[in-house]
Design a protein around this motif. Structure first.
Motif, PDB file in Angstrom:
ATOM      1  N   ASP A  43      -1.402  -2.991 -14.719  1.00 21.34           N
ATOM      2  CA  ASP A  43      -1.905  -2.188 -13.612  1.00 21.34           C
ATOM      3  C   ASP A  43      -2.255  -3.125 -12.452  1.00 21.34           C
ATOM      4  O   ASP A  43      -2.005  -4.330 -12.507  1.00 21.34           O
ATOM      5  CB  ASP A  43      -3.109  -1.346 -14.049  1.00 21.34           C
ATOM      6  CG  ASP A  43      -4.299  -2.191 -14.502  1.00 21.34           C
ATOM      7  OD1 ASP A  43      -4.292  -3.440 -14.354  1.00 21.34           O
ATOM      8  OD2 ASP A  43      -5.260  -1.593 -15.014  1.00 21.34           O
ATOM      9  N   ARG A  44      -2.827  -2.580 -11.419  1.00 21.22           N
ATOM     10  CA  ARG A  44      -3.164  -3.359 -10.218  1.00 21.22           C
ATOM     11  C   ARG A  44      -4.064  -4.553 -10.543  1.00 21.22           C
ATOM     12  O   ARG A  44      -3.826  -5.659 -10.068  1.00 21.22           O
ATOM     13  CB  ARG A  44      -3.821  -2.448  -9.181  1.00 21.22           C
ATOM     14  CG  ARG A  44      -4.097  -3.124  -7.868  1.00 21.22           C
ATOM     15  CD  ARG A  44      -4.592  -2.102  -6.822  1.00 21.22           C
ATOM     16  NE  ARG A  44      -4.541  -2.677  -5.523  1.00 21.22           N
ATOM     17  CZ  ARG A  44      -3.472  -2.731  -4.735  1.00 21.22           C
ATOM     18  NH1 ARG A  44      -2.339  -2.235  -5.147  1.00 21.22           N
ATOM     19  NH2 ARG A  44      -3.513  -3.290  -3.546  1.00 21.22           N
ATOM     20  N   GLN A  45      -5.084  -4.345 -11.368  1.00 21.22           N
ATOM     21  CA  GLN A  45      -5.998  -5.436 -11.709  1.00 21.22           C
ATOM     22  C   GLN A  45      -5.299  -6.502 -12.548  1.00 21.22           C
ATOM     23  O   GLN A  45      -5.510  -7.701 -12.341  1.00 21.22           O
ATOM     24  CB  GLN A  45      -7.242  -4.908 -12.457  1.00 21.22           C
ATOM     25  CG  GLN A  45      -8.176  -4.082 -11.599  1.00 21.22           C
ATOM     26  CD  GLN A  45      -7.653  -2.665 -11.359  1.00 21.22           C
ATOM     27  OE1 GLN A  45      -6.869  -2.109 -12.126  1.00 21.22           O
ATOM     28  NE2 GLN A  45      -8.086  -2.063 -10.258  1.00 21.22           N
ATOM     29  N   TYR A  47      -2.096  -7.146 -12.517  1.00 20.39           N
ATOM     30  CA  TYR A  47      -1.159  -7.813 -11.619  1.00 20.39           C
ATOM     31  C   TYR A  47      -1.890  -8.868 -10.787  1.00 20.39           C
ATOM     32  O   TYR A  47      -1.433 -10.004 -10.652  1.00 20.39           O
ATOM     33  CB  TYR A  47      -0.486  -6.777 -10.710  1.00 20.39           C
ATOM     34  CG  TYR A  47       0.455  -7.393  -9.707  1.00 20.39           C
ATOM     35  CD1 TYR A  47       1.798  -7.594 -10.008  1.00 20.39           C
ATOM     36  CD2 TYR A  47      -0.003  -7.773  -8.443  1.00 20.39           C
ATOM     37  CE1 TYR A  47       2.665  -8.163  -9.090  1.00 20.39           C
ATOM     38  CE2 TYR A  47       0.859  -8.346  -7.518  1.00 20.39           C
ATOM     39  CZ  TYR A  47       2.185  -8.533  -7.850  1.00 20.39           C
ATOM     40  OH  TYR A  47       3.039  -9.111  -6.934  1.00 20.39           O
ATOM     41  N   ASP A  48      -3.032  -8.476 -10.223  1.00 26.23           N
ATOM     42  CA  ASP A  48      -3.811  -9.403  -9.396  1.00 26.23           C
ATOM     43  C   ASP A  48      -4.225 -10.634 -10.200  1.00 26.23           C
ATOM     44  O   ASP A  48      -4.097 -11.766  -9.724  1.00 26.23           O
ATOM     45  CB  ASP A  48      -5.045  -8.700  -8.823  1.00 26.23           C
ATOM     46  CG  ASP A  48      -5.857  -9.620  -7.937  1.00 26.23           C
ATOM     47  OD1 ASP A  48      -5.366  -9.984  -6.840  1.00 26.23           O
ATOM     48  OD2 ASP A  48      -6.972 -10.000  -8.346  1.00 26.23           O
ATOM     49  N   SER A  72      -1.741 -10.189  -2.822  1.00 27.84           N
ATOM     50  CA  SER A  72      -1.925  -9.244  -3.915  1.00 27.84           C
ATOM     51  C   SER A  72      -1.955  -7.806  -3.393  1.00 27.84           C
ATOM     52  O   SER A  72      -1.283  -6.926  -3.936  1.00 27.84           O
ATOM     53  CB  SER A  72      -3.208  -9.559  -4.678  1.00 27.84           C
ATOM     54  OG  SER A  72      -3.381  -8.638  -5.736  1.00 27.84           O
ATOM     55  N   ALA A  76       0.969  -5.653  -5.042  1.00 28.92           N
ATOM     56  CA  ALA A  76       0.526  -5.060  -6.307  1.00 28.92           C
ATOM     57  C   ALA A  76       0.919  -3.589  -6.380  1.00 28.92           C
ATOM     58  O   ALA A  76       1.078  -2.923  -5.361  1.00 28.92           O
ATOM     59  CB  ALA A  76      -0.988  -5.201  -6.446  1.00 28.92           C
ATOM     60  N   PRO A  77       1.058  -3.073  -7.603  1.00 27.80           N
ATOM     61  CA  PRO A  77       1.351  -1.642  -7.738  1.00 27.80           C
ATOM     62  C   PRO A  77       0.170  -0.822  -7.231  1.00 27.80           C
ATOM     63  O   PRO A  77      -0.978  -1.261  -7.283  1.00 27.80           O
ATOM     64  CB  PRO A  77       1.548  -1.461  -9.246  1.00 27.80           C
ATOM     65  CG  PRO A  77       0.836  -2.606  -9.875  1.00 27.80           C
ATOM     66  CD  PRO A  77       0.897  -3.734  -8.894  1.00 27.80           C
ATOM     67  N   GLY A  78       0.471   0.358  -6.736  1.00 25.24           N
ATOM     68  CA  GLY A  78      -0.572   1.249  -6.240  1.00 25.24           C
ATOM     69  C   GLY A  78      -1.352   1.880  -7.380  1.00 25.24           C
ATOM     70  O   GLY A  78      -1.028   1.698  -8.555  1.00 25.24           O
TER      71      GLY A  78
END
Length: 191
Positions: A43-45, A47-48, A72, A76-78
């Motif tokens: 997820d976004r976190q 990915y970051d 990022s 990054a994904p939404g």
């Protein structure tokens, strides 16, 4: 006259959309076996965190280091979306290529032969290993850009930065390239 080679990447938004779309396609298909590595999603976190961890494995020029918060946020994904594990490396390879092309061109313009040679070494030895390993992919472009740079021709390096970097990568914490950093601040392991 040789026709210009088009840059194989056009923006982080396009790459991000491709990665999210590929993630959806891979996870949405119920037919056939898939390798676990090919379908691991973050997820976004996640990915970051992966982007920040992977960043440390790249060597960066002292005068160009991306603003990781912006990088990022832009790649990054939404919310509610996911990205393939490892997709952050694509973004970092593009940003790292941008950094070294810019650094080489700037050093060349200032007649800073030591910095230009350092950047040329990375252009020749590291950048061709990024991306797809096929003759028509980024590797070929990077080899041609490095050969041109070695000959003093900045056209392919500039074409890459104009198409992929300018306006897409924010440099340093204030959105501009960092000046006056010690050389040690821009180094890490070579990817």
């Amino acid at each position: 006259m040789k026709s210009p080679v088009k840059s194989p990447v056009t923006s982080f938004a396009a790459v991000g959309a491709f990665v999210v779309g590929l993630s959806t396609l891979l996870t949405g298909c119920a037919d056939g076996p898939r390798s676990a590595a090919a379908t691991e999603l973050v997820d976004r976190q996640g990915y970051d965190a992966a982007l920040r961890q992977s960043f440390r494995g790249y060597r960066w020029p002292a005068d160009y280091r991306p603003d990781l918060d912006r990088l990022s946020a832009d790649s990054a994904p939404g919310g509610g979306e996911a990205a393939l594990t490892g997709s952050e490396r694509i973004i970092l390879e593009i940003a790292n290529s941008c950094a070294w092309y810019h650094s080489w061109d700037d050093a060349r313009g200032r007649a800073d032969h030591a910095r230009a040679e350092e950047a040329l070494t990375l252009l020749e030895e590291v950048l061709p290993g990024y991306g797809p390993q096929n003759p028509d992919g980024r590797g070929r472009y990077a080899r041609e850009a490095a050969a041109g740079a070695r000959a003093g021709d900045p056209s392919l390096a500039r074409q890459f930065t104009e198409a992929n970097c300018d306006g897409a990568v924010a440099w340093g914490p204030d959105g501009h390239r960092r000046r006056g950093l010690s050389p040690a601040a821009g180094t890490g392991g070579t990817p």
